[in-house]
Motif scaffolding. Structure first.
Motif, PDB file in Angstrom:
ATOM      1  N   UNK A   1       0.833  -1.201   0.000  1.00 41.92           N
ATOM      2  CA  UNK A   1       0.000   0.000   0.000  1.00 41.92           C
ATOM      3  C   UNK A   1       0.871   1.256   0.000  1.00 41.92           C
ATOM      4  N   UNK A   2       1.924   1.255   0.814  1.00 41.13           N
ATOM      5  CA  UNK A   2       2.848   2.387   0.825  1.00 41.13           C
ATOM      6  C   UNK A   2       3.543   2.531  -0.530  1.00 41.13           C
ATOM      7  N   UNK A   3       3.905   1.394  -1.119  1.00 37.14           N
ATOM      8  CA  UNK A   3       4.605   1.437  -2.407  1.00 37.14           C
ATOM      9  C   UNK A   3       3.717   1.995  -3.510  1.00 37.14           C
ATOM     10  N   UNK A   4       2.418   1.710  -3.454  1.00 34.90           N
ATOM     11  CA  UNK A   4       1.504   2.270  -4.450  1.00 34.90           C
ATOM     12  C   UNK A   4       1.426   3.793  -4.306  1.00 34.90           C
ATOM     13  N   UNK A   5       1.266   4.262  -3.081  1.00 36.21           N
ATOM     14  CA  UNK A   5       1.210   5.713  -2.843  1.00 36.21           C
ATOM     15  C   UNK A   5       2.540   6.350  -3.258  1.00 36.21           C
ATOM     16  N   UNK A   6       3.656   5.703  -2.908  1.00 34.67           N
ATOM     17  CA  UNK A   6       4.973   6.226  -3.282  1.00 34.67           C
ATOM     18  C   UNK A   6       5.136   6.266  -4.800  1.00 34.67           C
ATOM     19  N   UNK A   7       4.633   5.259  -5.497  1.00 37.17           N
ATOM     20  CA  UNK A   7       4.725   5.239  -6.964  1.00 37.17           C
ATOM     21  C   UNK A   7       3.980   6.409  -7.576  1.00 37.17           C
ATOM     22  N   UNK A   8       2.805   6.699  -7.059  1.00 32.24           N
ATOM     23  CA  UNK A   8       2.039   7.850  -7.559  1.00 32.24           C
ATOM     24  C   UNK A   8       2.781   9.155  -7.296  1.00 32.24           C
ATOM     25  N   UNK A   9       3.344   9.295  -6.097  1.00 31.73           N
ATOM     26  CA  UNK A   9       4.073  10.516  -5.755  1.00 31.73           C
ATOM     27  C   UNK A   9       5.335  10.668  -6.601  1.00 31.73           C
ATOM     28  N   UNK A  10       6.058   9.571  -6.810  1.00 33.14           N
ATOM     29  CA  UNK A  10       7.269   9.620  -7.627  1.00 33.14           C
ATOM     30  C   UNK A  10       6.949   9.983  -9.066  1.00 33.14           C
ATOM     31  N   UNK A  11       5.933   9.344  -9.624  1.00 35.16           N
ATOM     32  CA  UNK A  11       5.562   9.586 -11.011  1.00 35.16           C
ATOM     33  C   UNK A  11       5.167  11.045 -11.210  1.00 35.16           C
ATOM     34  N   UNK A  12       4.370  11.572 -10.292  1.00 29.27           N
ATOM     35  CA  UNK A  12       3.955  12.970 -10.394  1.00 29.27           C
ATOM     36  C   UNK A  12       5.171  13.893 -10.323  1.00 29.27           C
ATOM     37  N   UNK A  13       6.050  13.641  -9.355  1.00 33.52           N
ATOM     38  CA  UNK A  13       7.227  14.488  -9.188  1.00 33.52           C
ATOM     39  C   UNK A  13       8.088  14.476 -10.451  1.00 33.52           C
TER      40      UNK A  13
ATOM     41  N   UNK B   1       2.546  12.487   0.645  1.00 37.55           N
ATOM     42  CA  UNK B   1       1.361  11.886   0.018  1.00 37.55           C
ATOM     43  C   UNK B   1       0.618  10.996   1.016  1.00 37.55           C
ATOM     44  N   UNK B   2      -0.696  10.886   0.793  1.00 38.51           N
ATOM     45  CA  UNK B   2      -1.522  10.060   1.673  1.00 38.51           C
ATOM     46  C   UNK B   2      -2.549   9.301   0.840  1.00 38.51           C
ATOM     47  N   UNK B   3      -2.596   7.994   1.051  1.00 38.53           N
ATOM     48  CA  UNK B   3      -3.581   7.160   0.377  1.00 38.53           C
ATOM     49  C   UNK B   3      -4.610   6.657   1.364  1.00 38.53           C
ATOM     50  N   UNK B   4      -5.832   6.513   0.908  1.00 38.27           N
ATOM     51  CA  UNK B   4      -6.913   5.987   1.750  1.00 38.27           C
ATOM     52  C   UNK B   4      -7.432   4.701   1.118  1.00 38.27           C
ATOM     53  N   UNK B   5      -7.628   3.705   1.967  1.00 36.86           N
ATOM     54  CA  UNK B   5      -8.094   2.412   1.510  1.00 36.86           C
ATOM     55  C   UNK B   5      -9.276   1.984   2.367  1.00 36.86           C
ATOM     56  N   UNK B   6     -10.233   1.352   1.733  1.00 36.96           N
ATOM     57  CA  UNK B   6     -11.406   0.835   2.425  1.00 36.96           C
ATOM     58  C   UNK B   6     -11.358  -0.685   2.342  1.00 36.96           C
ATOM     59  N   UNK B   7     -11.602  -1.352   3.463  1.00 39.74           N
ATOM     60  CA  UNK B   7     -11.623  -2.809   3.465  1.00 39.74           C
ATOM     61  C   UNK B   7     -12.991  -3.299   3.922  1.00 39.74           C
ATOM     62  N   UNK B   8     -13.349  -4.453   3.396  1.00 39.76           N
ATOM     63  CA  UNK B   8     -14.605  -5.079   3.785  1.00 39.76           C
ATOM     64  C   UNK B   8     -14.441  -6.573   3.576  1.00 39.76           C
ATOM     65  N   UNK B   9     -14.768  -7.341   4.618  1.00 39.14           N
ATOM     66  CA  UNK B   9     -14.585  -8.777   4.517  1.00 39.14           C
ATOM     67  C   UNK B   9     -13.120  -9.097   4.302  1.00 39.14           C
TER      68      UNK B   9
END
Length: 156
Positions: A59-71, A92-100
């Motif tokens: 999850x951190x790596x996904x948020x980091x990838x978005x931040x790196x790509x934008x930069x 950067x901050x990512x939000x995730x929703x979980x269910x089940x």
């Protein structure tokens, strides 16, 4: 003309504690991410999912990838448009929703803090964040909103 690019990585699980996955609590989530060239990344699951908080989680790596790509897109645009960036930091901050047993990201907010060389560059520096988002390969590949809250200040 369309060009295809491919990216190869290797994920090696290192969390066998001697009994493999004999039970949900009996194995570690530790793993190593490698690719030809860069240093390995020590990974695990999010601590919520029995992971090691001292290691990167997906999850951190996904948020980091978005931040790196934008930069990287942003810095290239600034260079092309005469905006001299002297500092860049993004919390950067990512939000995730979980269910089940599953979940999904619902949003990522990038908060770039940019320093530029002169006050005359501030307006263009702010505007280029939109174009950087449009040019970011990673942001174009996800199905949740990626928004930006940039601040631009003048160096010195």
């Amino acid at each position: 003309m369309t060009r295809l690019h491919s990216y190869e990585t290797v994920v090696t699980w290192t969390g066998d504690r001697g009994t493999g996955t004999s039970g949900y609590r009996d194995y570690g989530r530790e793993h190593e991410l490698t690719a030809e060239g860069p240093a390995p990344i020590a990974g695990s699951a999010d601590p919520t999912f029995r992971g090691d908080p001292a290691r990167w989680n997906p999850e951190q790596l996904l948020v980091a990838s978005l931040a790196q790509c934008h930069m990287l897109s942003y810095l290239a645009l600034c260079a092309r448009h005469g905006v001299v960036v002297t500092g860049y930091l993004d919390r950067a901050r990512g939000s995730m929703s979980t269910q089940g047993g599953g979940g999904r990201f619902t949003s990522v907010v990038l908060r770039p803090e940019v320093r530029v060389a002169s006050a005359a560059m501030v307006e263009k520096a702010v505007a280029l964040h939109h174009d950087a988002h449009e040019g970011c390969f990673i942001a174009s590949s996800v199905d949740f909103p990626v928004t930006h809250e940039p601040t631009v200040t003048v160096s010195g």
